[in-house]
Structure formats: C-alpha cells, structure tokens
Design a protein around this motif. Structure first.
Motif, PDB file in Angstrom:
ATOM      1  N   ALA A   1       0.523  -6.841 -10.678  1.00  0.00           N
ATOM      2  CA  ALA A   1       1.203  -5.601 -10.302  1.00  0.00           C
ATOM      3  C   ALA A   1       1.766  -5.733  -8.891  1.00  0.00           C
ATOM      4  CB  ALA A   1       0.233  -4.433 -10.365  1.00  0.00           C
ATOM      5  N   GLY A   2       2.818  -5.006  -8.630  1.00  0.00           N
ATOM      6  CA  GLY A   2       3.417  -5.004  -7.302  1.00  0.00           C
ATOM      7  C   GLY A   2       4.211  -3.737  -7.077  1.00  0.00           C
ATOM      8  N   MET A   3       4.556  -3.512  -5.823  1.00  0.00           N
ATOM      9  CA  MET A   3       5.306  -2.308  -5.463  1.00  0.00           C
ATOM     10  C   MET A   3       6.801  -2.508  -5.704  1.00  0.00           C
ATOM     11  SD  MET A   3       3.680  -0.825  -1.932  1.00  0.00           S
ATOM     12  CE  MET A   3       3.155  -2.289  -1.068  1.00  0.00           C
ATOM     13  N   SER A   4       7.485  -1.400  -5.915  1.00  0.00           N
ATOM     14  CA  SER A   4       8.944  -1.419  -6.007  1.00  0.00           C
ATOM     15  C   SER A   4       9.509  -1.583  -4.596  1.00  0.00           C
ATOM     16  CB  SER A   4       9.445  -0.107  -6.615  1.00  0.00           C
ATOM     17  OG  SER A   4       9.204   0.967  -5.701  1.00  0.00           O
ATOM     18  N   ASP A   5      10.790  -1.931  -4.505  1.00  0.00           N
ATOM     19  CA  ASP A   5      11.428  -2.059  -3.190  1.00  0.00           C
ATOM     20  C   ASP A   5      11.358  -0.749  -2.411  1.00  0.00           C
ATOM     21  OD1 ASP A   5      12.017  -4.691  -3.737  1.00  0.00           O
ATOM     22  OD2 ASP A   5      14.187  -4.404  -3.909  1.00  0.00           O
ATOM     23  N   ARG A   6      11.541   0.349  -3.107  1.00  0.00           N
ATOM     24  CA  ARG A   6      11.473   1.660  -2.444  1.00  0.00           C
ATOM     25  C   ARG A   6      10.072   1.932  -1.896  1.00  0.00           C
ATOM     26  NH1 ARG A   6      13.592   7.369  -4.968  1.00  0.00           N
ATOM     27  NH2 ARG A   6      12.797   8.658  -3.286  1.00  0.00           N
ATOM     28  N   ALA A   7       9.053   1.592  -2.691  1.00  0.00           N
ATOM     29  CA  ALA A   7       7.671   1.784  -2.235  1.00  0.00           C
ATOM     30  C   ALA A   7       7.364   0.874  -1.052  1.00  0.00           C
ATOM     31  CB  ALA A   7       6.702   1.524  -3.382  1.00  0.00           C
ATOM     32  N   ILE A   8       7.895  -0.335  -1.066  1.00  0.00           N
ATOM     33  CA  ILE A   8       7.698  -1.263   0.053  1.00  0.00           C
ATOM     34  C   ILE A   8       8.326  -0.706   1.316  1.00  0.00           C
ATOM     35  CG2 ILE A   8       8.295  -3.546   0.973  1.00  0.00           C
ATOM     36  CD1 ILE A   8       8.076  -4.511  -2.008  1.00  0.00           C
ATOM     37  N   ASP A   9       9.548  -0.175   1.192  1.00  0.00           N
ATOM     38  CA  ASP A   9      10.206   0.417   2.367  1.00  0.00           C
ATOM     39  C   ASP A   9       9.339   1.510   2.976  1.00  0.00           C
ATOM     40  OD1 ASP A   9      12.429  -1.259   2.160  1.00  0.00           O
ATOM     41  OD2 ASP A   9      13.616   0.207   1.030  1.00  0.00           O
ATOM     42  N   ALA A  10       8.797   2.392   2.141  1.00  0.00           N
ATOM     43  CA  ALA A  10       7.944   3.480   2.642  1.00  0.00           C
ATOM     44  C   ALA A  10       6.655   2.927   3.237  1.00  0.00           C
ATOM     45  CB  ALA A  10       7.635   4.457   1.511  1.00  0.00           C
ATOM     46  N   PHE A  11       6.070   1.930   2.597  1.00  0.00           N
ATOM     47  CA  PHE A  11       4.825   1.312   3.046  1.00  0.00           C
ATOM     48  C   PHE A  11       5.011   0.667   4.424  1.00  0.00           C
ATOM     49  CE2 PHE A  11       1.843  -2.343   2.949  1.00  0.00           C
ATOM     50  CZ  PHE A  11       0.657  -1.698   2.655  1.00  0.00           C
ATOM     51  N   VAL A  12       6.046  -0.141   4.567  1.00  0.00           N
ATOM     52  CA  VAL A  12       6.294  -0.831   5.838  1.00  0.00           C
ATOM     53  C   VAL A  12       6.688   0.175   6.924  1.00  0.00           C
ATOM     54  CG1 VAL A  12       7.747  -2.540   7.014  1.00  0.00           C
ATOM     55  CG2 VAL A  12       6.836  -3.039   4.736  1.00  0.00           C
ATOM     56  N   ASP A  13       7.512   1.155   6.568  1.00  0.00           N
ATOM     57  CA  ASP A  13       7.884   2.184   7.552  1.00  0.00           C
ATOM     58  C   ASP A  13       6.650   2.904   8.091  1.00  0.00           C
ATOM     59  OD1 ASP A  13      10.561   1.597   7.392  1.00  0.00           O
ATOM     60  OD2 ASP A  13      11.101   3.372   6.213  1.00  0.00           O
ATOM     61  N   TYR A  14       5.662   3.145   7.235  1.00  0.00           N
ATOM     62  CA  TYR A  14       4.427   3.783   7.675  1.00  0.00           C
ATOM     63  C   TYR A  14       3.775   2.956   8.785  1.00  0.00           C
ATOM     64  CZ  TYR A  14      -0.396   5.386   7.679  1.00  0.00           C
ATOM     65  OH  TYR A  14      -1.626   5.845   8.071  1.00  0.00           O
ATOM     66  N   PHE A  15       3.681   1.650   8.582  1.00  0.00           N
ATOM     67  CA  PHE A  15       3.058   0.792   9.588  1.00  0.00           C
ATOM     68  C   PHE A  15       3.927   0.667  10.834  1.00  0.00           C
ATOM     69  CE2 PHE A  15       0.715  -0.334   5.783  1.00  0.00           C
ATOM     70  CZ  PHE A  15      -0.582  -0.235   6.272  1.00  0.00           C
ATOM     71  N   TRP A  16       5.246   0.700  10.659  1.00  0.00           N
ATOM     72  CA  TRP A  16       6.124   0.681  11.831  1.00  0.00           C
ATOM     73  C   TRP A  16       5.981   1.983  12.625  1.00  0.00           C
ATOM     74  CZ3 TRP A  16      11.313  -1.537   9.525  1.00  0.00           C
ATOM     75  CH2 TRP A  16      11.162  -2.899   9.295  1.00  0.00           C
ATOM     76  N   LYS A  17       5.736   3.089  11.944  1.00  0.00           N
ATOM     77  CA  LYS A  17       5.480   4.343  12.663  1.00  0.00           C
ATOM     78  C   LYS A  17       4.155   4.268  13.413  1.00  0.00           C
ATOM     79  CE  LYS A  17       7.971   7.380   9.495  1.00  0.00           C
ATOM     80  NZ  LYS A  17       7.820   8.386   8.433  1.00  0.00           N
ATOM     81  N   ALA A  18       3.175   3.642  12.790  1.00  0.00           N
ATOM     82  CA  ALA A  18       1.845   3.559  13.399  1.00  0.00           C
ATOM     83  C   ALA A  18       1.856   2.663  14.642  1.00  0.00           C
ATOM     84  CB  ALA A  18       0.833   3.043  12.385  1.00  0.00           C
ATOM     85  N   LEU A  19       2.341   1.458  14.501  1.00  0.00           N
ATOM     86  CA  LEU A  19       2.326   0.470  15.586  1.00  0.00           C
ATOM     87  C   LEU A  19       3.603  -0.357  15.483  1.00  0.00           C
ATOM     88  CD1 LEU A  19      -1.391  -0.640  15.202  1.00  0.00           C
ATOM     89  CD2 LEU A  19      -0.470   0.813  16.998  1.00  0.00           C
ATOM     90  N   HIS A  20       4.678   0.185  15.990  1.00  0.00           N
ATOM     91  CA  HIS A  20       5.984  -0.463  15.843  1.00  0.00           C
ATOM     92  C   HIS A  20       5.992  -1.834  16.516  1.00  0.00           C
ATOM     93  CE1 HIS A  20      10.248  -1.182  15.813  1.00  0.00           C
ATOM     94  NE2 HIS A  20      10.368  -0.165  14.959  1.00  0.00           N
ATOM     95  N   PRO A  21       6.475  -2.866  15.805  1.00  0.00           N
ATOM     96  CA  PRO A  21       6.477  -4.216  16.382  1.00  0.00           C
ATOM     97  C   PRO A  21       7.179  -4.328  17.740  1.00  0.00           C
ATOM     98  CG  PRO A  21       6.981  -4.309  14.048  1.00  0.00           C
ATOM     99  CD  PRO A  21       6.964  -2.856  14.431  1.00  0.00           C
TER     100      PRO A  21
END
Length: 186
Positions: free
Chosen positions: A130-150
């Motif tokens: 199983a894996g995430m859709s591209d849209r789910a990945i965008d939301a997932f990564v954006d969450y971490f970028w909001k938390a601790l932006h690179p």
C-alpha cells in the motif's frame, strides 16, 4: 517518553551481553503509506548505531523567523503551529547532546523530498504494498514542512560551525555531491 530514549541510549552505549537490545523498526507501507511501528529487532554485539530521522539534530530557531516564513507556513494557524513545534524542539536537545556525531544528507533543494517520497510510494505500490496518492503525499510532506521547515531548520544546521559534523549534499537523482563540515559552506 524521554525515559525510554535515555534508557535506550544507555543500553546502546553500555550493552549487557546477556540481554539483547530491542531496536525499533518502522514500515512506511502500513496504513496506506502513512506507516507505523512494527515488531522490533532484538540485537546483540552492536558496534555502530545509525540514528536516522528527518529532524535529527535540529535546534529551535528565533520565533520571529515565522513572521516571514516560506510556504506552506502562510497562515496565522500555520505560523502558530510552527512556533509550537519550534518550542517542542527544546525537549530534544538533551538527546541531540548524546549523539557522538551528526551527519546530514542535505538535498541541494529541499523540495526534492516531495519528489523522492512520491518515487518511494510508487516503488512500494509496484511491489504490491500500500502507498499514498500524490495528493496525500503533498499534504503529508506539507505538514512536516509546516512543523519544521527545511529552510528554517536544516539549512542553519549545515551552515552553523557547531552544527553537523559532516554534510553530504544530495542531488535530484540521489547522487552525493559536495562533502564538507558544517559551517564551511561546501
């Protein structure tokens, strides 16, 4: 929470040959690609431990930097969340102090992480997991970028002279490039 990390770290530094150490494992393919912990490995005779994670070693930054933060930290709610996550980093500082050395794999563009996560999910799906859709990945990564932006946390880590012991730049194709000590600029 921290009792476990200190206890775990102490077990790694001073192993008991009679008692295996339980090493946590994570499977990214679980829960449609969101991942979860799985049965730990029991190991003995450890010589080297690689403690890996996307924010290992990062330190709190001046909260004022969130006033003009990069996307996706663009709303008042996102800035409040980022400030809260920044404050939470103080609890990790004692753990970072226990690291013998810190090596950072530093993408030449932090946005590669989204592309790489999509590639990893597609690879998992091609293997029948199983894996995430591209849209789910965008939301997932954006969450971490909001938390601790690179750009706010990782870039300073590799530029500070007291940051990482070793920095390895990684290009879009996962090829290592410049290798340098933090604070020397590559």
């Amino acid at each position: 929470m921290w009792i476990w990390e200190y206890s775990f770290s102490d077990q790694l530094r001073h192993p008991n040959p009679e008692r295996p150490i339980s090493i946590p494992r994570f499977d990214k393919s679980l829960h449609q690609g969101a991942g979860d912990r799985v049965t730990p490995d029991l190991v003995t005779n450890i010589d080297i431990v690689l403690f890996e994670g996307w924010f290992v070693g990062v330190r709190p930054v001046d909260p004022a930097c969130f006033d003009q933060a990069p996307a996706p930290i663009t709303t008042a709610a996102a800035r409040a969340f980022a400030r809260d996550m920044n404050a939470q980093l103080h609890t990790y500082l004692p753990l970072w102090e226990r690291l013998d050395s810190l090596m950072v794999l530093y993408p030449t563009d932090y946005r590669f992480s989204k592309q790489w996560r999509k590639q990893a999910e597609q690879d998992m799906q091609a293997r029948g997991k199983a894996g995430m859709s591209d849209r789910a990945i965008d939301a997932f990564v954006d969450y971490f970028w909001k938390a601790l932006h690179p750009e706010l946390f990782i870039t300073p880590l590799v530029k500070r002279s007291d940051g990482a012991d070793l920095v390895i730049e990684i290009d879009a194709n996962h090829i290592p490039g410049n290798i340098y000590r933090a604070g020397t600029g590559g």
